[in-house]
Design a protein around this motif. Sequence first.
Motif, PDB file in Angstrom:
ATOM      1  N   PRO A  64       0.840  -1.201   0.000  1.00 33.47           N
ATOM      2  CA  PRO A  64       0.000   0.000   0.000  1.00 33.47           C
ATOM      3  C   PRO A  64       0.877   1.252   0.000  1.00 33.47           C
ATOM      4  O   PRO A  64       2.053   1.191   0.377  1.00 33.47           O
ATOM      5  CB  PRO A  64      -0.778  -0.124   1.313  1.00 33.47           C
ATOM      6  N   PRO A  65       0.348   2.391  -0.405  1.00 30.25           N
ATOM      7  CA  PRO A  65       1.150   3.625  -0.428  1.00 30.25           C
ATOM      8  C   PRO A  65       1.525   4.087   0.984  1.00 30.25           C
ATOM      9  O   PRO A  65       0.662   4.218   1.847  1.00 30.25           O
ATOM     10  CB  PRO A  65       0.230   4.632  -1.126  1.00 30.25           C
ATOM     11  N   LYS A  66       2.810   4.341   1.191  1.00 32.30           N
ATOM     12  CA  LYS A  66       3.309   4.675   2.520  1.00 32.30           C
ATOM     13  C   LYS A  66       2.726   5.978   3.051  1.00 32.30           C
ATOM     14  O   LYS A  66       2.431   6.091   4.240  1.00 32.30           O
ATOM     15  CB  LYS A  66       4.840   4.748   2.514  1.00 32.30           C
ATOM     16  N   ASP A  67       2.557   6.970   2.186  1.00 33.32           N
ATOM     17  CA  ASP A  67       2.056   8.257   2.670  1.00 33.32           C
ATOM     18  C   ASP A  67       0.645   8.137   3.231  1.00 33.32           C
ATOM     19  O   ASP A  67       0.292   8.811   4.208  1.00 33.32           O
ATOM     20  CB  ASP A  67       2.115   9.320   1.564  1.00 33.32           C
ATOM     21  N   GLU A  68      -0.164   7.253   2.664  1.00 32.34           N
ATOM     22  CA  GLU A  68      -1.521   7.044   3.166  1.00 32.34           C
ATOM     23  C   GLU A  68      -1.492   6.365   4.536  1.00 32.34           C
ATOM     24  O   GLU A  68      -2.308   6.670   5.411  1.00 32.34           O
ATOM     25  CB  GLU A  68      -2.334   6.202   2.182  1.00 32.34           C
ATOM     26  N   ILE A  69      -0.560   5.438   4.723  1.00 31.19           N
ATOM     27  CA  ILE A  69      -0.447   4.750   6.007  1.00 31.19           C
ATOM     28  C   ILE A  69       0.027   5.730   7.076  1.00 31.19           C
ATOM     29  O   ILE A  69      -0.487   5.737   8.213  1.00 31.19           O
ATOM     30  CB  ILE A  69       0.514   3.544   5.914  1.00 31.19           C
ATOM     31  N   ARG A  70       0.996   6.558   6.744  1.00 34.90           N
ATOM     32  CA  ARG A  70       1.478   7.560   7.696  1.00 34.90           C
ATOM     33  C   ARG A  70       0.361   8.504   8.115  1.00 34.90           C
ATOM     34  O   ARG A  70       0.226   8.860   9.289  1.00 34.90           O
ATOM     35  CB  ARG A  70       2.624   8.359   7.068  1.00 34.90           C
ATOM     36  N   SER A  71      -0.436   8.931   7.152  1.00 34.57           N
ATOM     37  CA  SER A  71      -1.560   9.817   7.444  1.00 34.57           C
ATOM     38  C   SER A  71      -2.566   9.132   8.368  1.00 34.57           C
ATOM     39  O   SER A  71      -3.108   9.752   9.294  1.00 34.57           O
ATOM     40  CB  SER A  71      -2.242  10.245   6.142  1.00 34.57           C
ATOM     41  N   SER A  72      -2.801   7.842   8.134  1.00 33.91           N
ATOM     42  CA  SER A  72      -3.746   7.083   8.962  1.00 33.91           C
ATOM     43  C   SER A  72      -3.230   6.947  10.388  1.00 33.91           C
ATOM     44  O   SER A  72      -4.006   7.031  11.350  1.00 33.91           O
ATOM     45  CB  SER A  72      -3.981   5.698   8.355  1.00 33.91           C
ATOM     46  N   ILE A  73      -1.938   6.727  10.542  1.00 34.74           N
ATOM     47  CA  ILE A  73      -1.341   6.644  11.872  1.00 34.74           C
ATOM     48  C   ILE A  73      -1.586   7.935  12.644  1.00 34.74           C
ATOM     49  O   ILE A  73      -1.991   7.931  13.818  1.00 34.74           O
ATOM     50  CB  ILE A  73       0.175   6.356  11.781  1.00 34.74           C
TER      51      ILE A  73
END
Length: 365
Positions: A64-73
């Motif tokens: 999955p795209p890392k920037d989306e995961i960081r935003s979710s965190i």
Amino acid sequence: MTEGYKEFATYNGLNYIKERTDFRKYEAIAFDVDGTLIDSRLSYNETIYHTVSMFYQWAVGFKPPKDEIRSSIAKLRLTGGFNNDWDTSYTILIGLFSGFPDELLKLISSPDYKFFKNFTKMKVNKESITEASIKALNYLLMYADNRGLQSIEEGIKKLYNKKDKLDYLAEIKNKLNYPNLPGKSMLSSIFEELYLGTDLYREMWQVEPVFKVKKGLIEEEKVVLENDVRVYIKKRFGNRIGIASGRPRKAAMKTLKDLIGSFFNSEGSFFIDDAYYKSKDEWLGKPNPFLIEQVFKSLKVNSCLYVGDSYEDMLMVKNAKDLGYEAGFVGVYGFSAEPKSFVQKFIENGADAVIPSVNDIKFLF
């Protein structure tokens, strides 16, 4: 947004100090560890991403795209209910999975499909699957609140009530055996192996690692508290310097080393192990005030200033104040994925100070 706060800049960034706050009244000071004393962006945050990615890639063949995961965190940490990074990993993973088509979910939820042993041969379109899974994750995150996993489970049921998808997601949760400890849950096991590495994982959890990760991401951590600030704090508070952290004690000692004992009062430092040990019917981790209460009791003080980086930290202090403790809160925002959001959250909820780095604590006294 900053009405009622004095604002000034240092080389670390902007500081916001609540007007008419007398920080000299505090007898003791206590700290969170991750994101406060330690830059954990390359350890805990990366571990969340890699844990989620392993399961996601197993299912569809790409990450999955890392920037989306960081935003979710960041979004989850702003709720006040996700101090546990295993919970954060689970929430992001199940949110991403909920965007998969039913035929794929039916396959990977089947008892015949074992994690990382059986791989799907179903052809999927990378662009459409990615878009659908991120969209579904963001829908689920709208339900996240300070109740943590309970809010997520309720959100899943509301989103997929009376649909086959709900049953498939329930089966995946059962396969993950989450929530549960490493050695019992594949999700928490993978997280801890990636974070700790083989040797420390075996030492801490007393189970054999599966993936044999030689170098854990914990090795990427560094202490950010500068020497001159330590001297200043030591002179101001003496031996009344504690820790109240959601990190396990051994993991804290791995990075902080001899600072626990030489700088931090070892008897006034409490970790998630202490909460697990005492917990029975009630969860005693943050935002429960248990950890900060132990600091008060062990240091034998009537007032304490707490420095942390998350909304859970702030809620813990609020809950302690509701019990009659004279506690203050300083929010650190410099290592968060969305600094402006954290500054706003801390100020809106009346933090005594909001600072970009723990090293700016010296400007409060």
